[in-house]
Design an enzyme around this catalytic site. Structure first.
Site, PDB file in Angstrom:
ATOM      1  N   GLU A  62       0.794  -1.238   0.000  1.00  0.00           N
ATOM      2  CA  GLU A  62       0.000   0.000   0.000  1.00  0.00           C
ATOM      3  C   GLU A  62       0.828   1.291   0.000  1.00  0.00           C
ATOM      4  OE1 GLU A  62      -3.918  -1.628   2.360  1.00  0.00           O
ATOM      5  OE2 GLU A  62      -2.218  -1.058   3.570  1.00  0.00           O
TER       6      GLU A  62
HETATM    7  C1  TNX Z   1      -4.892  -4.056   4.689  1.00  0.00           C
HETATM    8  S1  TNX Z   1      -3.526  -6.248   3.381  1.00  0.00           S
HETATM    9  C2  TNX Z   1      -3.611  -3.854   5.170  1.00  0.00           C
HETATM   10  C3  TNX Z   1      -3.425  -3.325   6.517  1.00  0.00           C
HETATM   11  C4  TNX Z   1      -4.734  -3.032   7.197  1.00  0.00           C
HETATM   12  C5  TNX Z   1      -5.730  -4.135   6.878  1.00  0.00           C
HETATM   13  C6  TNX Z   1      -7.052  -4.026   7.572  1.00  0.00           C
HETATM   14  C7  TNX Z   1      -2.293  -5.377   3.858  1.00  0.00           C
HETATM   15  C8  TNX Z   1      -0.995  -5.868   3.480  1.00  0.00           C
HETATM   16  N1  TNX Z   1      -2.466  -4.233   4.529  1.00  0.00           N
HETATM   17  O1  TNX Z   1      -2.598  -2.174   6.489  1.00  0.00           O
HETATM   18  O2  TNX Z   1      -4.492  -2.975   8.557  1.00  0.00           O
HETATM   19  O3  TNX Z   1      -5.952  -4.128   5.488  1.00  0.00           O
HETATM   20  O4  TNX Z   1      -7.833  -5.183   7.356  1.00  0.00           O
END
Ligand code: TNX
Length: 445
Positions: free
Chosen positions: A236
């Site tokens: 992300e």
């Molecule tokens: C996605 S999936 C994230 C996290 C969040 C989570 C909440 C991923 C690698 N990162 O930063 O905490 O969703 O469900």
């Protein structure tokens, strides 16, 4: 049931495998269980199975069985986020014990994020000063000293569990920027972040200061980590250009390689073409991946995963719609995430199969990992209520053979094994989502 088992080792059956018989052989009295184990882990798994059988005993006798057992996947993990809300050593040790009971063998600790930094790096004292004193909302934060980290790994080793530390970079780094503003693209002082958004922070990938910082973090963690993996995050980075992301990925790849550890990262790092053979990509999108058209940022998730394999790497699967246990059990749960297609019931957590996600990549799939992010999970009670009983359903998928024409995977098949486990958790004051165990339309559905 008092007679201790007779144990023999046979390394030809695989280190985690075992054979176990509670049947009376050769007129022995009293009957004593016999175990053939492939290694120490196999012996531990055999003893765990015996403990489960003891719960089903009648008049002090084990049920009469002979089994040959071993895991489907060598990697059976749980990720615990202690960055959004800090969870102390005592809770982590309880998590390790529950994992061992379920024959899970990898504990991935998500140690850093925008809201807090949770691991001591002696050369960077501000990380456990200002960067550790916060969390989501008014959480007071906290961190693990290297001594705490040792205690956690010692307990894990005793239970044949490998600890994988994750330092999430180059995004999810706001807390590190609070401590060391020079890490950030703007070099300006930052206020702590207490919210639950993702994707807004990053380090300056063109500054040597960033890599000097990273070198201290990576070498410290490598020195203090028993297991073979270092997880570098990589998820992300929504405001960073692909070029910048790749610059960072190439640098971090060689830094981790120099420590002799194997790099693990979320699947976005598949956008790099500099990955070393053996690198492990962790897939977090859904059981049916979003296409680039469905993804807000146009990401081709399936191709990012395939890229690890093209570069000689391997894959761990954490499909968010069935293995993310921060997601609500049911729509009426008061708190919890629901971004991955709504709630995840116990049935959802059980009735899926890893081999159907990327059918062409199965040879490269090392295993599966459940996750528990903690934006909304502040206490031990809430943590276990989100994990259980779903973690047991997940663990069965990780361990048991694939379903097939003569072996269905249905919740009604799991239930008779789950109920005695749940009784054990209740006796040990380990909370769980109780209504998931009641066979009604809203509970076990
Ligand atoms: C996605 S999936 C994230 C996290 C969040 C989570 C909440 C991923 C690698 N990162 O930063 O905490 O969703 O469900």
């Amino acid at each position: 049931m008092s007679a201790p088992p007779r144990i023999r080792f046979d390394s030809s059956i695989g280190p985690e495998c075992y054979w176990l018989s509670t049947r009376v052989s050769g007129g022995e009295s009293p009957a004593c269980p016999r175990i053939v184990a492939g290694g120490d882990a196999g012996l531990t798994h055999a003893r765990t199975t015996l403990a489960h059988l003891a719960r089903e005993s009648t008049h002090g006798h084990y049920p009469a069985i002979t089994i040959e057992d071993g895991p489907r996947y060598p990697y059976r993990g749980l990720m615990l986020d202690i960055a959004r809300h800090f969870h102390p050593v005592a809770t982590i040790l309880d998590v390790i014990d529950v994992m061992a009971e379920l024959k899970l063998n990898m504990l991935h600790l998500h140690l850093t994020d925008d809201q807090g930094w949770r691991i001591e790096i002696p050369d960077l004292p501000e990380l456990t000063g200002s960067a550790a004193a916060t969390g989501v909302g008014d959480s007071p934060g906290g961190f693990l000293t290297l001594e705490d980290y040792r205690r956690i790994q010692d307990r894990a080793t005793l239970r044949h569990i490998t600890v994988i530390p994750e330092i999430d970079m180059p995004g999810h780094t706001h807390a590190a920027l609070v401590a060391y503003p020079e890490l950030g693209p703007t070099k300006t002082a930052q206020l702590p972040y207490h919210g639950v958004d993702v994707g807004f922070s990053s380090v300056d990938v063109h500054s040597e200061y960033t890599y000097e910082f990273l070198d201290k973090v990576i070498t410290t963690l490598a020195r203090h980590t028993d297991g073979p993996y270092l997880h570098i995050g990589g998820d992300e980075c929504l405001e960073m250009t692909q070029e910048d992301y790749r610059v960072f990925a190439a640098r971090v790849t060689s830094m981790v390689a120099e420590t002799g550890k194997t790099l693990m990262a979320w699947h976005e790092m598949g956008s790099s073409t500099d990955l070393r053979p053996g690198t492990v990509g962790q897939y977090w999108n859904l059981t049916v991946p979003w296409t680039p058209e469905q993804d807000r940022f146009g990401i081709d998730h399936a191709d990012r995963v395939a890229s690890f394999v093209r570069q000689g790497g391997r894959v761990v699967l954490s499909p968010a719609d069935v293995t993310y246990f921060d997601i609500k059990h049911t729509a009426d749960d008061p708190t919890g995430e629901d971004w991955a297609g709504g709630p995840t019931t116990l049935r959802d957590a059980y009735e899926w199969d890893p081999a159907t996600i990327f059918p062409d990549l199965n040879d490269a799939v090392l295993g599966v990992e459940a996750t528990c992010f903690t934006e909304y999970i502040a206490t031990r009670e809430h943590l276990f209520t989100m994990l259980l009983p779903r973690l047991a359903a997940f663990a069965d998928i990780a361990w048991a053979p694939a379903p097939g024409p003569y072996r269905e995977r249905t919740l009604s098949d799991l239930m008779p094994r789950l109920i005695p486990l749940a009784n054990g958790w209740r006796r040990r004051w380990i909370p769980m989502h109780e209504s998931a165990l009641v066979p009604t339309t809203t509970g076990a559905s």
